[in-house]
Enzyme design. Sequence first.
Site, PDB file in Angstrom:
ATOM      1  CG  ASP A 127       0.523   2.150 -17.013  1.00  0.00           C
ATOM      2  OD1 ASP A 127       0.835   3.344 -16.823  1.00  0.00           O
ATOM      3  OD2 ASP A 127      -0.535   1.607 -16.898  1.00  0.00           O
ATOM      4  CE1 TYR A 168      -2.552  -7.763   0.163  1.00  0.00           C
ATOM      5  CE2 TYR A 168      -1.264  -8.805   2.081  1.00  0.00           C
ATOM      6  CZ  TYR A 168      -2.174  -7.762   1.459  1.00  0.00           C
ATOM      7  OH  TYR A 168      -2.634  -6.869   2.332  1.00  0.00           O
ATOM      8  CB  ALA A 169       2.459  -5.808  -2.472  1.00  0.00           C
ATOM      9  CE  LYS A 192      -4.812  -6.240 -13.356  1.00  0.00           C
ATOM     10  NZ  LYS A 192      -3.601  -5.465 -13.801  1.00  0.00           N
ATOM     11  N   GLY A 244      -9.449  -0.620 -11.199  1.00  0.00           N
ATOM     12  CA  GLY A 244      -9.232   0.103 -12.177  1.00  0.00           C
ATOM     13  C   GLY A 244     -10.526   0.316 -13.035  1.00  0.00           C
ATOM     14  CB  VAL A 246      -6.548  -6.244  -7.522  1.00  0.00           C
ATOM     15  CG1 VAL A 246      -5.590  -6.713  -6.710  1.00  0.00           C
ATOM     16  CG2 VAL A 246      -6.081  -5.628  -8.971  1.00  0.00           C
ATOM     17  CG  LEU A 296      -6.189  -5.883  -2.296  1.00  0.00           C
ATOM     18  CD1 LEU A 296      -5.264  -6.943  -2.665  1.00  0.00           C
ATOM     19  CD2 LEU A 296      -5.644  -5.336  -0.752  1.00  0.00           C
ATOM     20  N   GLY A 297      -8.188  -2.902  -4.840  1.00  0.00           N
ATOM     21  CA  GLY A 297      -7.960  -1.793  -6.026  1.00  0.00           C
ATOM     22  C   GLY A 297      -8.943  -1.930  -7.017  1.00  0.00           C
TER      23      GLY A 297
HETATM   24  N1  ADE Z   1      -3.195  -3.910  -5.298  1.00  0.00           N
HETATM   25  C1  ADE Z   1      -3.011  -4.363  -6.469  1.00  0.00           C
HETATM   26  N2  ADE Z   1      -2.236  -5.321  -6.829  1.00  0.00           N
HETATM   27  C2  ADE Z   1      -2.054  -5.807  -5.443  1.00  0.00           C
HETATM   28  C3  ADE Z   1      -1.166  -6.745  -4.922  1.00  0.00           C
HETATM   29  N3  ADE Z   1      -0.284  -7.724  -5.575  1.00  0.00           N
HETATM   30  N4  ADE Z   1      -0.783  -6.991  -3.380  1.00  0.00           N
HETATM   31  C4  ADE Z   1      -1.560  -5.853  -3.045  1.00  0.00           C
HETATM   32  N5  ADE Z   1      -2.183  -4.842  -3.339  1.00  0.00           N
HETATM   33  C5  ADE Z   1      -2.542  -4.809  -4.731  1.00  0.00           C
END
Ligand code: ADE
Length: 310
Positions: A166, A105-106, A57, A34, A39, A31-32
């Site tokens: 942050d 999850y977002a 994470k 850093g 993540v 998802l990402g």
């Molecule tokens: N990217 C980083 N954290 C996330 C999350 N909790 N839900 C969706 N995308 C993300």
Amino acid sequence: TAQLLAQREVISSQLVNHFVDRGALELYYDLGRGQFGRVRYGVLRVPGRSPISVAVKELLDDYAPVEESELIQEAITLASLQHPHVVRLIGVCTTDGPLLVLMEYAFFGNLRDYFCERRHFAESATGYTDSLNEAFYVSAESITRLAWEACSALDYLSTERLVHRDIRAINCLIDEQRSLKLADFGLARTIGTGTPGGDDEYLCRSRGLFPVRWMAPESLDMGVFTMVSDVWALGVLLLEMVTLGARPYGDWPSDRVISYVLAGGYPPLPNDISEETRQLLMRCWEPVPEERLTAAEIANELMQNSALLQ
Ligand code: ADE
């Protein structure tokens, strides 16, 4: 290893209610990513419960011990928080493999990308906005609602005496209901009781990289982070919202931003910003920290004017 064992003890005592069996977790795509970790999307299948989506994470390979303690600290911090606009800790996997921190999850990901993806619609949609739904377009009202949600999260943190350090659009997440969730508590620290001259200020020199464009002059100058410097960053976040995810200070290099802010400057504003919005932002960027608005005061103003951020 003695340090690691001591760390595990800390985890056991503070996260005991959050242990998750690694075998119940399925991991999928990134998802990402850093500087220190990544993540991934995951699905947690606990027997007898319906499966849930989680964001997992973890640290990248060849991480330093200090990074592991920061991730543990983030999980402990999240475990202690409960607010509709703060990302929820689902659990941690601490045994039989790398440390994993499972968060709510977002669906729509981070706020900066969410805005950037919708920006061209905002620009080209003038006159058609009635027929466009929120899938493609962000209205002034929903920007103001998101801003209020961020203020309410920050106000909650200040009641918990927590400095986030942050606050920025990339650290806000948008869930399926398009509700904002403040995330990335890796730098957050609890502070003292707020007595003048006491330990109300957090001095940070342990990290090489700083979110310069979101930092208050006193943070840039002396490394002081407080709930009030979080409000400066909140102002920069509000500017990111108003500009649908534009980079604060545009293409200025960091050293120019630093000397500008230390000389009394604040982020340049777009020309078409309303006078009310301009004044609200300026009151987040008062050079004297004590004169800035509180998150609760900004939330109130936004509540009273539902199209303030235009
Ligand atoms: N990217 C980083 N954290 C996330 C999350 N909790 N839900 C969706 N995308 C993300």
